[in-house]
Design a protein around this motif. Structure first.
Motif, short mmCIF file in Angstrom:
data_model
loop_
_atom_site.label_atom_id
_atom_site.label_comp_id
_atom_site.label_asym_id
_atom_site.label_seq_id
_atom_site.Cartn_x
_atom_site.Cartn_y
_atom_site.Cartn_z
N ARG A 197 0.83 -1.21 0.00
CA ARG A 197 0.00 0.00 0.00
C ARG A 197 0.87 1.26 0.00
N GLU A 198 1.97 1.19 0.73
CA GLU A 198 2.89 2.33 0.74
C GLU A 198 3.44 2.60 -0.66
N LYS A 199 3.83 1.54 -1.35
CA LYS A 199 4.39 1.71 -2.70
C LYS A 199 3.34 2.28 -3.66
N LEU A 200 2.09 1.84 -3.51
CA LEU A 200 1.00 2.39 -4.33
C LEU A 200 0.82 3.87 -4.06
N THR A 201 0.83 4.23 -2.78
CA THR A 201 0.64 5.63 -2.39
C THR A 201 1.77 6.51 -2.93
N LEU A 202 3.00 6.02 -2.81
CA LEU A 202 4.15 6.79 -3.30
C LEU A 202 4.10 6.95 -4.82
N ARG A 203 3.72 5.88 -5.48
CA ARG A 203 3.73 5.88 -6.94
C ARG A 203 2.61 6.76 -7.52
N LEU A 204 1.44 6.71 -6.88
CA LEU A 204 0.28 7.36 -7.48
C LEU A 204 0.01 8.77 -6.95
N HIS A 205 0.62 9.12 -5.79
CA HIS A 205 0.46 10.47 -5.24
C HIS A 205 -0.98 10.97 -5.28
N GLN A 206 -1.18 12.02 -6.08
CA GLN A 206 -2.49 12.70 -6.10
C GLN A 206 -3.57 11.94 -6.87
#
Length: 302
Positions: A197-206
């Protein structure tokens, strides 16, 4: 030899640096750190040793004004974590000072802190001049009877050792609560889901709202010592699925690779990670999704 052990709750607004401080205290990456607020959903506990004391950290979701069921469950988890702890540490960002959110936390603290020691940690001290820090510290101590005030930089490590040593000495005497080599009491499946989930959040940002969750569906130990991990990314809408998959599946591939590499480092062995994206329009209202995140569905009631 007198051993001490107890629970320490880190509370504060979203992005105050609680996860960074927890990771610095524990010396391993347990709670996820991103630039997007409200990323810590569950009461993740990190365990640190300091002399003969065992410090068990409850890393609470950031305290903010809740709007949805998920928000309400997160805020209830934060105050619940504080109410269950032996010591509470309020983390405040030096450069933001006493915001409206901090005002609300100070109001709520009086009730929750009864019979508990509360310390103040002013974080990100490298961002302001010393006279500003002293003024902020004086104002906060006028507002609440903090046991001690610490000036820290969780990111750079300044002042963190002093805080940890003080906490170690203030915990109640008693046997250790966890085996010495255990750094987090969160089941490995949940830690693995948090990493993805962290990697998704970092990758997708806004691009993506908070309406996604990751679950570890299966975990298979293989004969060669590696692990096969199957995870599902749940999103609320069809459009979100496309964003996560990316053009030709490139986004999900990159996320999977980054999560796998971090899992391999964390576990110290080879990992085969398989990700699937599924649309579940009502997942924000499903109680089992909350259990997966370590939250109580009922806490989200109006």
């Amino acid at each position: 030899m007198t051993t001490r052990a107890g629970f320490i709750a880190l509370i504060g607004e979203p992005n105050a640096g609680k996860s960074t401080l927890l990771n610095r205290m524990v010396g391993a990456k347990v709670s996820i750190v991103t630039h997007k607020v409200q990323t810590t959903r569950a009461r993740i506990r990190g365990v640190a040793m300091e002399g003969e004391s065992q410090l068990v950290f409850v890393d609470t979701p950031g305290l903010f004004r809740p709007r949805r069921r998920l928000d309400r469950a997160m805020v209830a988890a934060a105050w619940g974590g504080a109410a269950d702890a032996d010591i509470i540490v309020l983390l405040i960002e030096a450069h933001r000072g006493i915001t409206e959110g901090v005002e609300r936390i100070l109001e709520g603290l009086g009730e929750v802190a009864k019979g508990r020691k509360v310390a103040l940690a002013i974080n990100k001290i490298d961002r302001v001049k010393s006279e500003v820090l002293l003024g902020l510290s004086a104002e906060l101590n006028d507002r609440f009877g903090f046991e001690r005030t610490f000036m820290i930089s969780a990111e750079k490590g300044h002042g963190v050792d002093d805080l940890r040593q003080w906490l170690a000495g203030e915990l109640p005497e008693g046997p250790w609560l966890y085996p010495e080599d255990q750094i987090a009491d969160l089941p490995m499946r949940m830690i693995a889901a948090e990493m993805t989930r962290e990697k998704l959040t970092l990758r997708l940002h806004q691009e993506l709202p908070y309406q996604l969750t990751v679950e570890t569906e299966a975990w298979e130990e293989r004969k060669d010592g590696s692990a096969r991990i199957d995870q599902i990314v749940y999103v609320a809408r069809d459009g979100h699925k496309g964003i996560i998959l990316g053009k030709g599946g490139e986004t999900i591939k990159a996320v999977g690779k980054a999560a796998r590499e971090e899992l391999e480092e964390f576990l110290g062995r080879k990992v085969h990670l398989f990700l699937q994206v599924k649309v579940r329009p009502g997942w924000l209202e499903e109680s089992e999704r909350y259990s997966e995140m370590g939250l109580d569905f009922r806490d989200g009631n109006d």
